[in-house]
Design a protein around this motif. Sequence first.
Motif, PDB file in Angstrom:
ATOM      1  N   PRO A  57       0.730  -1.230   0.222  1.00 31.87           N
ATOM      2  CA  PRO A  57       0.259  -0.043  -0.172  1.00 31.87           C
ATOM      3  C   PRO A  57       0.926   1.467   0.021  1.00 31.87           C
ATOM      4  CG  PRO A  57      -0.876  -1.564   1.629  1.00 31.87           C
ATOM      5  CD  PRO A  57       0.523  -2.073   1.103  1.00 31.87           C
ATOM      6  N   VAL A  58       0.560   2.232  -0.746  1.00 28.79           N
ATOM      7  CA  VAL A  58       1.227   3.311  -1.040  1.00 28.79           C
ATOM      8  C   VAL A  58      -0.016   4.554  -0.751  1.00 28.79           C
ATOM      9  CG1 VAL A  58       2.580   5.016  -2.069  1.00 28.79           C
ATOM     10  CG2 VAL A  58       3.125   2.674  -2.330  1.00 28.79           C
ATOM     11  N   ALA A  59       0.202   5.517   0.034  1.00 22.66           N
ATOM     12  CA  ALA A  59      -1.028   6.634   0.259  1.00 22.66           C
ATOM     13  C   ALA A  59      -0.250   7.896  -0.321  1.00 22.66           C
ATOM     14  CB  ALA A  59      -1.286   6.865   1.526  1.00 22.66           C
ATOM     15  N   MET A  60      -1.025   9.011  -0.792  1.00 18.11           N
ATOM     16  CA  MET A  60      -0.687  10.105  -0.911  1.00 18.11           C
ATOM     17  C   MET A  60      -1.444  11.424  -0.280  1.00 18.11           C
ATOM     18  SD  MET A  60       0.800  10.384  -4.876  1.00 18.11           S
ATOM     19  CE  MET A  60       1.226  12.145  -4.830  1.00 18.11           C
TER      20      MET A  60
ATOM     21  N   PRO B 135     -11.347   2.830  -1.505  1.00 23.67           N
ATOM     22  CA  PRO B 135     -11.771   2.860  -2.929  1.00 23.67           C
ATOM     23  C   PRO B 135     -13.098   2.656  -3.315  1.00 23.67           C
ATOM     24  CG  PRO B 135     -10.244   1.119  -2.692  1.00 23.67           C
ATOM     25  CD  PRO B 135     -10.036   1.944  -1.422  1.00 23.67           C
ATOM     26  N   GLU B 136     -13.851   3.096  -3.918  1.00 21.48           N
ATOM     27  CA  GLU B 136     -15.154   2.679  -4.315  1.00 21.48           C
ATOM     28  C   GLU B 136     -15.118   1.372  -5.033  1.00 21.48           C
ATOM     29  OE1 GLU B 136     -17.718   3.996  -2.956  1.00 21.48           O
ATOM     30  OE2 GLU B 136     -17.248   5.878  -2.344  1.00 21.48           O
ATOM     31  N   PRO B 137     -16.029   0.312  -4.994  1.00 19.34           N
ATOM     32  CA  PRO B 137     -17.289   0.563  -3.955  1.00 19.34           C
ATOM     33  C   PRO B 137     -17.132   0.051  -2.927  1.00 19.34           C
ATOM     34  CG  PRO B 137     -17.652  -1.368  -5.469  1.00 19.34           C
ATOM     35  CD  PRO B 137     -16.226  -0.910  -5.757  1.00 19.34           C
ATOM     36  N   ALA B 138     -15.592  -0.184  -2.249  1.00 19.81           N
ATOM     37  CA  ALA B 138     -15.668  -0.533  -0.888  1.00 19.81           C
ATOM     38  C   ALA B 138     -16.244   0.119   0.238  1.00 19.81           C
ATOM     39  CB  ALA B 138     -13.878  -0.486  -0.587  1.00 19.81           C
TER      40      ALA B 138
ATOM     41  N   ALA C 206      -7.221  15.997   1.453  1.00 20.29           N
ATOM     42  CA  ALA C 206      -7.559  14.663   1.926  1.00 20.29           C
ATOM     43  C   ALA C 206      -6.514  13.642   1.380  1.00 20.29           C
ATOM     44  CB  ALA C 206      -8.936  14.217   1.590  1.00 20.29           C
ATOM     45  N   ALA C 207      -6.084  12.676   2.271  1.00 22.93           N
ATOM     46  CA  ALA C 207      -5.201  11.683   1.808  1.00 22.93           C
ATOM     47  C   ALA C 207      -5.861  10.783   0.944  1.00 22.93           C
ATOM     48  CB  ALA C 207      -4.652  10.774   3.040  1.00 22.93           C
ATOM     49  N   VAL C 208      -5.137  10.086   0.004  1.00 24.26           N
ATOM     50  CA  VAL C 208      -5.684   9.190  -1.105  1.00 24.26           C
ATOM     51  C   VAL C 208      -4.694   7.875  -1.105  1.00 24.26           C
ATOM     52  CG1 VAL C 208      -6.918  11.130  -2.282  1.00 24.26           C
ATOM     53  CG2 VAL C 208      -4.519  10.399  -3.059  1.00 24.26           C
TER      54      VAL C 208
END
Length: 224
Positions: free
Chosen positions: A83-86, A134-137, A171-173
Amino acid sequence: MSGHPSLAADLTAIPLPRRPVDPAAFGDDPVRRWYENELGWPTVPASAAESPLRLRLGLRFDVLEVPAEAGRAALRHLAGTSPVAMRGDRMGFLVAAGSTEELPGLLDWLEWGTLARDLRAIGTGGVMWAPRPPEPAVSGLVEVPSGGPTGGEDESRALSARPEPGALQGAAVWLRPPEPGCEVEASLPTLSALGGDGGAPDLVRVVNTVATHCHRLRLRRTRP
């Protein structure tokens, strides 16, 4: 790596048990329910409506924060499920729990000690902003298909965005979202991967690559 201690093998050997699904325990917060139930990641509940959910660090993983422009080059050293976030102009790599304590010594060993301020590791006792699943989660709390948002058009779009330096707002994504049903520890960069069987990404390669590009960014900023 002579003279440099490696992470203890038992730090990530036993994942935390996942909680049973209990919608009443999370009220109307599907994001927290997704993290706690689908991933088994401990969270810090939002204290107010405008306060985003946060993830507890140091239990399942630490986070290595780096300039996004430098982080791009290190993506090739990660597993496809890492996993990697921005958030703004910073990229966050999820790394093995305990890596925060190792980072200063690792930078010195790589002779990149002067770049410590560009690379920030957060571990036990720290938190990170929880990117929206992430959608649709979120709506259906379903699993993210393996290889879906990872490395495809969404990642290319995120990487092509060049936020202004210092633009930490927003926001973080997830650039590469976690996959429910997969134990995250096996996909995280770790020092124990050095000289191992190659099953986990090597934290040394990730840090050295990021540090090299941080140095290039510094040189670029100091040129007339």
